[in-house]
Scaffold this motif. Structure first.
Motif, mmCIF file in Angstrom:
data_model
loop_
_atom_site.group_PDB
_atom_site.id
_atom_site.type_symbol
_atom_site.label_atom_id
_atom_site.label_comp_id
_atom_site.label_asym_id
_atom_site.label_seq_id
_atom_site.Cartn_x
_atom_site.Cartn_y
_atom_site.Cartn_z
ATOM 1 N N THR A 1 2.450 6.291 -7.069
ATOM 2 C CA THR A 1 1.375 7.069 -7.700
ATOM 3 C C THR A 1 1.632 8.561 -7.561
ATOM 4 O OG1 THR A 1 -0.255 5.330 -7.298
ATOM 5 C CG2 THR A 1 -1.114 7.540 -7.675
ATOM 6 N N THR A 2 1.969 8.995 -6.359
ATOM 7 C CA THR A 2 2.235 10.414 -6.116
ATOM 8 C C THR A 2 3.393 10.912 -6.971
ATOM 9 O OG1 THR A 2 1.413 10.226 -3.859
ATOM 10 C CG2 THR A 2 2.827 12.106 -4.339
ATOM 11 N N ARG B 1 1.113 4.050 -3.009
ATOM 12 C CA ARG B 1 0.842 5.462 -2.732
ATOM 13 C C ARG B 1 2.017 6.338 -3.171
ATOM 14 N NH1 ARG B 1 0.754 5.553 2.684
ATOM 15 N NH2 ARG B 1 -1.160 4.363 2.641
ATOM 16 N N ASN B 2 3.228 5.943 -2.813
ATOM 17 C CA ASN B 2 4.406 6.750 -3.127
ATOM 18 C C ASN B 2 4.671 6.791 -4.635
ATOM 19 O OD1 ASN B 2 6.301 8.409 -1.753
ATOM 20 N ND2 ASN B 2 7.913 6.949 -2.275
ATOM 21 N N THR C 1 0.830 -1.208 0.000
ATOM 22 C CA THR C 1 0.000 0.000 0.000
ATOM 23 C C THR C 1 0.861 1.254 0.000
ATOM 24 O OG1 THR C 1 -1.789 -1.149 1.150
ATOM 25 C CG2 THR C 1 -1.782 1.260 1.287
#
Length: 156
Positions: free
Chosen positions: A116-117, A113-114, A109
């Motif tokens: 995608t950002t 998240r990292n 997860t």
């Protein structure tokens, strides 16, 4: 004190109402798969609990390649990452080696998240999906074995 100019983010540029945000007034911007792979690789490595990237074969080939190119780091950043880049979206596949003790679901997860950002911020592409494959677990006692030293031979 140094003044920094603000580069408009991808989300801001897309809200101008002019349609396709990848087509700019002065031309068209195309981002290569390798660029997105490097961004994703760097972002994934930033997460604690990620020991290495790539499957066993990819890591072995990478070690040989690094020895031949005398440690050239350009290929190793994207090792274990494959991407497919379209006009507006990118799909990312990542192969990881996880540190023993890390909660794999939480780690995945955090990596998603990292990545995608980072990809969305740097390229303006929407990340459609990130598939993560955990190839191995790195055990704490494997450090001494990898270096080939440390313990005395059993037979003399």
């Amino acid at each position: 004190m140094k003044a920094e100019t603000k580069v408009p983010g991808a989300r801001e540029a897309g809200r101008t109402g002019r349609g396709d945000s990848s087509r700019e007034e002065g031309g068209h911007t195309q981002i290569a798969d390798g660029v997105v792979a490097k961004i994703a690789g760097m972002a994934a490595r930033e997460i604690g609990g990620v020991h290495a990237m790539g499957g066993g074969t990819a890591r072995a080939v990478g070690v040989v390649r690094d020895a031949v190119t005398r440690g050239g780091d350009s290929g190793s950043v994207a090792r274990g990452v494959s991407v497919e880049v379209g006009e507006r979206q990118a799909a990312v596949d990542i192969d990881l080696v996880v540190e023993y003790g890390a909660a794999i679901q939480d780690l995945a997860t955090a990596v998603r998240r990292n990545v995608t950002t980072a990809v969305e911020r740097m390229t303006g592409l929407e990340v459609a999906e990130i598939n993560i494959r955990v190839d191995d677990i790195h055990l704490p006692d494997e450090d001494g074995e990898d270096e080939g030293g440390g313990s005395a031979p059993r037979v003399q």
